[in-house]
Design an enzyme around this catalytic site. Structure first.
Site, PDB file in Angstrom:
ATOM      1  N   ASP A  12      40.438  34.060  38.659  1.00 61.85           N
ATOM      2  CA  ASP A  12      41.381  35.171  38.800  1.00 61.85           C
ATOM      3  C   ASP A  12      40.612  36.420  39.210  1.00 61.85           C
ATOM      4  O   ASP A  12      39.386  36.477  39.068  1.00 61.85           O
ATOM      5  CB  ASP A  12      42.125  35.430  37.479  1.00 61.85           C
ATOM      6  CG  ASP A  12      43.144  36.555  37.611  1.00 61.85           C
ATOM      7  OD1 ASP A  12      43.847  36.611  38.642  1.00 61.85           O
ATOM      8  OD2 ASP A  12      43.235  37.403  36.700  1.00 61.85           O
ATOM      9  N   SER A  13      41.336  37.418  39.670  1.00 59.06           N
ATOM     10  CA  SER A  13      40.695  38.689  40.000  1.00 59.06           C
ATOM     11  C   SER A  13      40.185  39.397  38.742  1.00 59.06           C
ATOM     12  O   SER A  13      39.369  40.303  38.836  1.00 59.06           O
ATOM     13  CB  SER A  13      41.696  39.591  40.726  1.00 59.06           C
ATOM     14  OG  SER A  13      42.852  39.754  39.928  1.00 59.06           O
ATOM     15  N   TYR A  44      42.952  42.859  43.303  1.00 59.28           N
ATOM     16  CA  TYR A  44      43.075  42.199  44.600  1.00 59.28           C
ATOM     17  C   TYR A  44      44.401  42.601  45.278  1.00 59.28           C
ATOM     18  O   TYR A  44      44.532  42.538  46.482  1.00 59.28           O
ATOM     19  CB  TYR A  44      43.092  40.681  44.426  1.00 59.28           C
ATOM     20  CG  TYR A  44      41.748  40.020  44.194  1.00 59.28           C
ATOM     21  CD1 TYR A  44      40.607  40.758  43.897  1.00 59.28           C
ATOM     22  CD2 TYR A  44      41.630  38.633  44.280  1.00 59.28           C
ATOM     23  CE1 TYR A  44      39.378  40.120  43.687  1.00 59.28           C
ATOM     24  CE2 TYR A  44      40.415  37.993  44.082  1.00 59.28           C
ATOM     25  CZ  TYR A  44      39.295  38.741  43.783  1.00 59.28           C
ATOM     26  OH  TYR A  44      38.098  38.106  43.590  1.00 59.28           O
ATOM     27  N   GLY A  45      45.361  42.973  44.438  1.00 61.82           N
ATOM     28  CA  GLY A  45      46.730  43.160  44.919  1.00 61.82           C
ATOM     29  C   GLY A  45      46.905  44.254  45.950  1.00 61.82           C
ATOM     30  O   GLY A  45      47.879  44.281  46.685  1.00 61.82           O
ATOM     31  N   CYS A  75      45.181  33.502  40.124  1.00 61.54           N
ATOM     32  CA  CYS A  75      45.596  34.794  40.687  1.00 61.54           C
ATOM     33  C   CYS A  75      46.681  34.576  41.746  1.00 61.54           C
ATOM     34  O   CYS A  75      46.468  33.831  42.709  1.00 61.54           O
ATOM     35  CB  CYS A  75      44.377  35.455  41.317  1.00 61.54           C
ATOM     36  SG  CYS A  75      44.729  37.017  42.128  1.00 61.54           S
ATOM     37  N   ASN A  76      47.817  35.233  41.557  1.00 60.64           N
ATOM     38  CA  ASN A  76      48.913  35.074  42.524  1.00 60.64           C
ATOM     39  C   ASN A  76      48.530  35.604  43.902  1.00 60.64           C
ATOM     40  O   ASN A  76      48.839  34.983  44.918  1.00 60.64           O
ATOM     41  CB  ASN A  76      50.154  35.832  42.039  1.00 60.64           C
ATOM     42  CG  ASN A  76      50.787  35.196  40.829  1.00 60.64           C
ATOM     43  OD1 ASN A  76      51.793  34.518  40.939  1.00 60.64           O
ATOM     44  ND2 ASN A  76      50.204  35.398  39.660  1.00 60.64           N
ATOM     45  N   THR A  77      47.851  36.752  43.915  1.00 55.61           N
ATOM     46  CA  THR A  77      47.481  37.350  45.197  1.00 55.61           C
ATOM     47  C   THR A  77      46.528  36.435  45.952  1.00 55.61           C
ATOM     48  O   THR A  77      46.706  36.177  47.151  1.00 55.61           O
ATOM     49  CB  THR A  77      46.820  38.731  44.972  1.00 55.61           C
ATOM     50  OG1 THR A  77      47.654  39.517  44.111  1.00 55.61           O
ATOM     51  CG2 THR A  77      46.605  39.450  46.276  1.00 55.61           C
ATOM     52  N   GLU A 155      46.269  46.213  31.973  1.00 52.39           N
ATOM     53  CA  GLU A 155      44.812  46.317  31.749  1.00 52.39           C
ATOM     54  C   GLU A 155      44.494  47.321  30.632  1.00 52.39           C
ATOM     55  O   GLU A 155      43.496  47.187  29.941  1.00 52.39           O
ATOM     56  CB  GLU A 155      44.117  46.789  33.032  1.00 52.39           C
ATOM     57  CG  GLU A 155      44.135  45.790  34.143  1.00 52.39           C
ATOM     58  CD  GLU A 155      42.929  44.867  34.086  1.00 52.39           C
ATOM     59  OE1 GLU A 155      41.847  45.335  33.775  1.00 52.39           O
ATOM     60  OE2 GLU A 155      43.111  43.668  34.354  1.00 52.39           O
ATOM     61  N   CYS A 189      52.786  37.593  38.980  1.00 54.14           N
ATOM     62  CA  CYS A 189      51.472  38.229  38.832  1.00 54.14           C
ATOM     63  C   CYS A 189      50.932  37.872  37.461  1.00 54.14           C
ATOM     64  O   CYS A 189      51.677  37.885  36.475  1.00 54.14           O
ATOM     65  CB  CYS A 189      51.614  39.744  38.965  1.00 54.14           C
ATOM     66  SG  CYS A 189      50.068  40.627  38.657  1.00 54.14           S
ATOM     67  N   THR A 190      49.659  37.571  37.427  1.00 51.63           N
ATOM     68  CA  THR A 190      49.022  37.159  36.164  1.00 51.63           C
ATOM     69  C   THR A 190      49.211  38.153  35.030  1.00 51.63           C
ATOM     70  O   THR A 190      49.233  37.767  33.873  1.00 51.63           O
ATOM     71  CB  THR A 190      47.505  37.038  36.385  1.00 51.63           C
ATOM     72  OG1 THR A 190      47.047  38.226  37.041  1.00 51.63           O
ATOM     73  CG2 THR A 190      47.158  35.821  37.198  1.00 51.63           C
ATOM     74  N   HIS A 191      49.290  39.450  35.385  1.00 55.46           N
ATOM     75  CA  HIS A 191      49.305  40.477  34.345  1.00 55.46           C
ATOM     76  C   HIS A 191      50.671  40.689  33.718  1.00 55.46           C
ATOM     77  O   HIS A 191      50.771  41.316  32.669  1.00 55.46           O
ATOM     78  CB  HIS A 191      48.842  41.809  34.941  1.00 55.46           C
ATOM     79  CG  HIS A 191      47.369  41.875  35.177  1.00 55.46           C
ATOM     80  ND1 HIS A 191      46.707  40.944  35.942  1.00 55.46           N
ATOM     81  CD2 HIS A 191      46.440  42.743  34.735  1.00 55.46           C
ATOM     82  CE1 HIS A 191      45.417  41.269  35.972  1.00 55.46           C
ATOM     83  NE2 HIS A 191      45.233  42.346  35.249  1.00 55.46           N
TER      84      HIS A 191
HETATM   85  N1  DGL Z   1      45.585  38.647  39.489  1.00 57.00           N
HETATM   86  C1  DGL Z   1      46.446  39.436  40.338  1.00 57.00           C
HETATM   87  C2  DGL Z   1      47.688  38.622  40.683  1.00 57.00           C
HETATM   88  O1  DGL Z   1      48.093  37.734  39.971  1.00 57.00           O
HETATM   89  C3  DGL Z   1      46.863  40.742  39.691  1.00 57.00           C
HETATM   90  C4  DGL Z   1      45.762  41.745  39.562  1.00 57.00           C
HETATM   91  C5  DGL Z   1      45.203  42.205  40.888  1.00 57.00           C
HETATM   92  O2  DGL Z   1      45.879  42.942  41.638  1.00 57.00           O
HETATM   93  O3  DGL Z   1      44.079  41.798  41.151  1.00 57.00           O
HETATM   94  O4  DGL Z   1      48.290  38.880  41.692  1.00 57.00           O
END
Ligand code: DGL
Length: 277
Positions: A12-13, A44-45, A75-77, A155, A189-191
């Protein structure tokens, strides 16, 4: 073959992917895991697809060096922009992303065929969720809403603060009012799973809230079985996780604890530099 003892790599990011790791560990108690959070380069987003692809390739190299038998892009992105690249280019092991499982969960939940997806700017820009949902349900109406500020709030550990509720209202109030509102919200999104309470307070109790963690764990279980890569029942070191982060192990442990739902020892997090790989 008595089972494959190699670990599963999860990338993940940052720490948000620990929500996916949590679901994987619960579903696959005999497996070992290596988790990499690219905390030095989060988010990453907000970055371009090319940049995220380069990061994802570096992360994959580190996990392959750790001898993983399967790669989960939590990570979705990164899933949205690099899954095809990683699957087709050169990764000699199965690679699973979170977009398809998340889309599947959304399609399974909707009754009125109106699905909203909230995600980072990068995920929304690429349209991967909308495409995945329409592949599964061609008549679905899909609305995508970027909610980048949610990443920073999660975060900070502000899972249900007044600021989080205000951001939720800003992003979601209009989307979920009126007779043609979606009945399903995919947390793309993971968060976002840790913000469920604040989101729920805005959208109300009647909307199905789904995320990809559980369905991804199901997809990984199926893929392990299909490829004959499962660990032996009761394998030694079952359930252990090796953590890598690209910045501050202390912060990774502190914030990661919120996402994983159990304490992480800072000493158990190894600092790594992906730029040299
Ligand atoms: N892990 C990213 C996602 O799931 C979210 C955090 C980021 O923007 O890196 O898209």
């Amino acid at each position: 073959m008595p089972g494959d003892p190699r670990p599963i790599g999860v990338f993940d990011s940052g720490m948000g992917g620990l929500t996916v790791l949590k679901a994987l560990a619960a579903r696959l108690p005999h497996e070992r895991f290596v988790y990499l959070g690219d905390t030095a380069r989060l988010p990453y987003g907000t970055k371009s697809a090319e940049t995220v692809q380069a990061y994802a390739l570096q992360a994959t190299r580190l996990l392959l060096d750790q001898g993983v038998k399967m790669l989960v892009i939590a990570c979705n992105t990164a899933s949205a922009v690099s899954l095809d690249l990683l699957q087709e280019a050169w990764t000699p092991i199965p690679v699973i992303g979170v977009i398809e499982p998340g889309a599947r969960a959304g399609v399974a939940a909707t009754r009125n065929r109106r699905i909203a997806v909230i995600a980072t700017e990068g995920t929304v820009r690429g349209g991967a969720y909308a495409r995945a949902i329409r592949r599964l349900m061609s008549e679905a109406s899909v609305v995508q809403q970027p909610c980048q500020v949610f990443v920073a709030l999660a975060e900070e550990g502000w899972t249900d603060s007044p600021a989080t509720r205000a951001a939720a209202a800003h992003y979601l109030e209009a989307l979920f009012s009126g007779p043609s509102a979606p009945d399903t919200l995919v947390l793309g999104c993971t968060h976002f799973p840790v913000l469920t309470e604040a989101i729920r307070a805005v959208i109300g109790g009647g909307v199905a809230l789904v995320d990809s963690a559980e369905t991804t764990a199901g997809a990984v279980a199926e893929a392990l079985l299909g490829a004959g890569l499962e660990s032996e029942t009761g394998a030694s070191e079952a359930g252990t996780v090796r953590f890598f982060a690209t910045d501050s192990p202390e912060r990774f442990a502190r914030v990661g604890t919120i996402f994983l739902g159990r304490p992480i020892e800072p000493a158990s997090v190894e600092l790594v530099d992906l730029r040299v790989l």
